[in-house]
Design a protein around this motif. Structure first.
Motif, PDB file in Angstrom:
ATOM      1  N   ALA A   6       0.868  -1.175   0.000  1.00 28.49           N
ATOM      2  CA  ALA A   6       0.000   0.000   0.000  1.00 28.49           C
ATOM      3  C   ALA A   6       0.901   1.219   0.000  1.00 28.49           C
ATOM      4  O   ALA A   6       1.816   1.323   0.795  1.00 28.49           O
ATOM      5  CB  ALA A   6      -0.883   0.005   1.244  1.00 28.49           C
ATOM      6  N   THR A  31       3.519   0.547   3.561  1.00 20.45           N
ATOM      7  CA  THR A  31       3.204  -0.661   4.304  1.00 20.45           C
ATOM      8  C   THR A  31       2.657  -1.707   3.350  1.00 20.45           C
ATOM      9  O   THR A  31       1.785  -1.417   2.528  1.00 20.45           O
ATOM     10  CB  THR A  31       2.152  -0.380   5.397  1.00 20.45           C
ATOM     11  OG1 THR A  31       2.656   0.614   6.291  1.00 20.45           O
ATOM     12  CG2 THR A  31       1.823  -1.646   6.172  1.00 20.45           C
ATOM     13  N   ILE A  32       3.139  -2.900   3.455  1.00 20.95           N
ATOM     14  CA  ILE A  32       2.717  -3.962   2.549  1.00 20.95           C
ATOM     15  C   ILE A  32       1.245  -4.284   2.770  1.00 20.95           C
ATOM     16  O   ILE A  32       0.796  -4.465   3.895  1.00 20.95           O
ATOM     17  CB  ILE A  32       3.569  -5.218   2.763  1.00 20.95           C
ATOM     18  CG1 ILE A  32       5.007  -4.943   2.337  1.00 20.95           C
ATOM     19  CG2 ILE A  32       3.007  -6.411   2.008  1.00 20.95           C
ATOM     20  CD1 ILE A  32       5.956  -6.082   2.568  1.00 20.95           C
ATOM     21  N   ALA A  33       0.512  -4.338   1.678  1.00 19.65           N
ATOM     22  CA  ALA A  33      -0.905  -4.690   1.685  1.00 19.65           C
ATOM     23  C   ALA A  33      -1.233  -5.154   0.275  1.00 19.65           C
ATOM     24  O   ALA A  33      -0.340  -5.303  -0.566  1.00 19.65           O
ATOM     25  CB  ALA A  33      -1.760  -3.497   2.099  1.00 19.65           C
ATOM     26  N   SER A  34      -2.485  -5.403   0.021  1.00 18.87           N
ATOM     27  CA  SER A  34      -2.881  -5.809  -1.329  1.00 18.87           C
ATOM     28  C   SER A  34      -3.085  -4.568  -2.202  1.00 18.87           C
ATOM     29  O   SER A  34      -3.669  -3.586  -1.765  1.00 18.87           O
ATOM     30  CB  SER A  34      -4.170  -6.628  -1.285  1.00 18.87           C
ATOM     31  OG  SER A  34      -3.991  -7.826  -0.588  1.00 18.87           O
ATOM     32  N   ARG A  69       4.927  -9.965   2.975  1.00 21.99           N
ATOM     33  CA  ARG A  69       3.611 -10.202   3.544  1.00 21.99           C
ATOM     34  C   ARG A  69       2.991  -8.898   4.033  1.00 21.99           C
ATOM     35  O   ARG A  69       3.702  -7.943   4.352  1.00 21.99           O
ATOM     36  CB  ARG A  69       3.718 -11.166   4.739  1.00 21.99           C
ATOM     37  CG  ARG A  69       4.203 -12.567   4.373  1.00 21.99           C
ATOM     38  CD  ARG A  69       3.145 -13.319   3.581  1.00 21.99           C
ATOM     39  NE  ARG A  69       3.573 -14.689   3.314  1.00 21.99           N
ATOM     40  CZ  ARG A  69       4.233 -15.056   2.226  1.00 21.99           C
ATOM     41  NH1 ARG A  69       4.547 -14.155   1.308  1.00 21.99           N
ATOM     42  NH2 ARG A  69       4.571 -16.312   2.049  1.00 21.99           N
ATOM     43  N   PRO A  70       1.657  -8.835   4.092  1.00 24.31           N
ATOM     44  CA  PRO A  70       1.007  -7.657   4.666  1.00 24.31           C
ATOM     45  C   PRO A  70       1.560  -7.343   6.049  1.00 24.31           C
ATOM     46  O   PRO A  70       1.749  -8.229   6.876  1.00 24.31           O
ATOM     47  CB  PRO A  70      -0.465  -8.076   4.729  1.00 24.31           C
ATOM     48  CG  PRO A  70      -0.616  -9.074   3.626  1.00 24.31           C
ATOM     49  CD  PRO A  70       0.676  -9.826   3.596  1.00 24.31           C
ATOM     50  N   GLY A  71       1.822  -6.073   6.272  1.00 22.34           N
ATOM     51  CA  GLY A  71       2.385  -5.641   7.541  1.00 22.34           C
ATOM     52  C   GLY A  71       3.868  -5.347   7.473  1.00 22.34           C
ATOM     53  O   GLY A  71       4.398  -4.640   8.328  1.00 22.34           O
ATOM     54  N   GLN A  73       7.202  -3.450   6.276  1.00 23.15           N
ATOM     55  CA  GLN A  73       7.376  -2.011   6.063  1.00 23.15           C
ATOM     56  C   GLN A  73       8.507  -1.732   5.073  1.00 23.15           C
ATOM     57  O   GLN A  73       9.524  -2.435   5.057  1.00 23.15           O
ATOM     58  CB  GLN A  73       7.706  -1.327   7.391  1.00 23.15           C
ATOM     59  CG  GLN A  73       6.622  -1.448   8.453  1.00 23.15           C
ATOM     60  CD  GLN A  73       5.403  -0.600   8.130  1.00 23.15           C
ATOM     61  OE1 GLN A  73       5.532   0.487   7.567  1.00 23.15           O
ATOM     62  NE2 GLN A  73       4.232  -1.092   8.486  1.00 23.15           N
TER      63      GLN A  73
END
Length: 383
Positions: A6, A31-34, A69-71, A73
């Protein structure tokens, strides 16, 4: 394909205590997200394609980018007067690991692993319901509820043998980061279940290896779970088939887990089949002697060392979880057959006695009994 980030740019702030005098630095974060790849995030920041490609290549040298993975940084520093010029980039992933890229000259990557301290923890409690609920209430790793069901298969049925009031002790090892958070997965060291008619104990003298099971102080079985940390998704018996429909006999138990999760032999034996069976998909069969055969099905792959006729020990890798055959999703189908007839893997006669305890096993048993305050006149009488 890389997992997604994201994108969001923070207001420019100083990044390093002593920045180069020729540059005024600004920091951006994501931040990692979809929704975005690493390349598109840096692209939106105006970073040129060649620099993005070089950054991805350098990161891949010390970290598998498919593990994003999501979350997670991402932080990067750029020249404030030339925002498209990267000076430093950091990726913060699981277990406190930081991967840092420097752009002063040829791009270099460095992986920074935080110091980890191994800690043994223990809980002693009284069961009043399902083991899973007891572990959650005690803030112990709930994954052990499934692992212990597999490791003690043939010795106890946690659904029928637990009446309430049983004493249960557990010892596990975990890796702690400097901030007190936990890195990686916990490793089972010892477990004890005091039933009305017997005491079952499990010892893992090697946290990475198979376990040995004691009944009233006598070694009865050396075994490994077919898969660790998975969710038990289907039990033995009649059920509605998830693919074909209708009520059909389910001849084993299923563990839901991602494709590629390691599958291990539950006991010592000889490989008698590797290949594809209709409905089961990619399958491995192991003969343990005494008419006992275990089956591992729906695999995505079979280990290179596994072929018909080779011998394996408890805990040896034999393959990986997949979704081959008639399945609704990735899982391991684990089956026990005695004289060709499928039986419930949790049946007390599912696997025969296999090995005697080693000195290390007995020493570990004595240590953890003392640590967990085990006292039993029956056990003392046995010496």
């Amino acid at each position: 394909m890389l997992l997604l980030l994201a994108f969001g740019l923070a207001a420019p702030v100083p990044v390093f205590a002593d920045p180069p005098t020729s540059h005024v630095l600004s920091q951006s974060t994501a931040t990692i997200a979809s929704g975005d790849t690493l390349d598109s995030v840096l692209g939106r920041a105006g970073i040129p394609p060649n620099v993005r490609a070089e950054a991805a290549l350098a990161l891949a040298g010390v970290y598998d980018l498919t593990e994003l993975r999501p979350g997670h940084q991402l932080e990067w520093a750029a020249d404030q007067t030339t925002p498209t010029r990267l000076l430093r980039l950091s990726l913060f992933v699981d277990d406190g690991v930081e991967i840092t890229l420097s752009f002063n000259g040829p791009i270099t990557a460095e992986r920074l692993d935080p110091p980890i301290r191994e800690v043994d923890r223990q809980e002693t409690l009284t069961l009043q319901g399902p083991l899973f609920e007891a572990l959650v209430a005690a803030k112990a790793p709930e994954r052990f509820a499934v692992d212990l069901t597999a490791l003690l298969a043939g010795q106890v049925d946690f659904r029928r043998d637990i009446k309430g009031g049983e004493s249960f002790a557990l010892v596990w090892r975990e890796d702690q980061l400097p901030d007190g958070s936990i890195a990686g997965e916990p490793r089972l060291k010892y477990a004890r279940l005091e039933l009305t008619d017997r005491v079952l104990e499990l010892v893992a003298s090697d946290a990475a290896g198979p376990v040995i099971v004691f009944e009233d102080g006598e070694a009865v079985q050396r075994s490994a779970a077919p898969i660790l940390g998975a969710r038990l998704s289907s039990v033995f018996g009649r059920r509605n088939h998830p693919v074909l429909g209708g009520v059909r006999m389910h001849t084993g138990i299923d563990y839901a887990a991602p494709v590629g999760t390691e599958v291990s032999a539950t006991g010592a034996g000889r490989i008698i089949f590797t290949g594809t069976i209709r409905g089961y998909g990619l399958t491995v069969d192991i003969d343990h002697g005494g008419g006992v055969v275990t089956r591992y099905a729906h695999l995505s792959e079979i280990a290179d060392t596994v072929e018909q006729g080779t011998r394996v020990k408890a805990g040896n890798k034999i393959g990986a979880v997949g979704a081959t055959g008639l399945v609704s999703g990735p899982n391991l189908h684990y089956e026990v057959r005695v004289d060709g007839r499928p039986i419930d893997p949790t049946d007390r006669e599912a696997l025969p006695d296999q090995e005697i305890a080693s000195v290390d096993d007995l020493n570990a048993l004595a240590i953890w009994r003392k640590e967990t305050g085990f006292k039993s006149a029956r056990m003392e009488d046995r010496g």
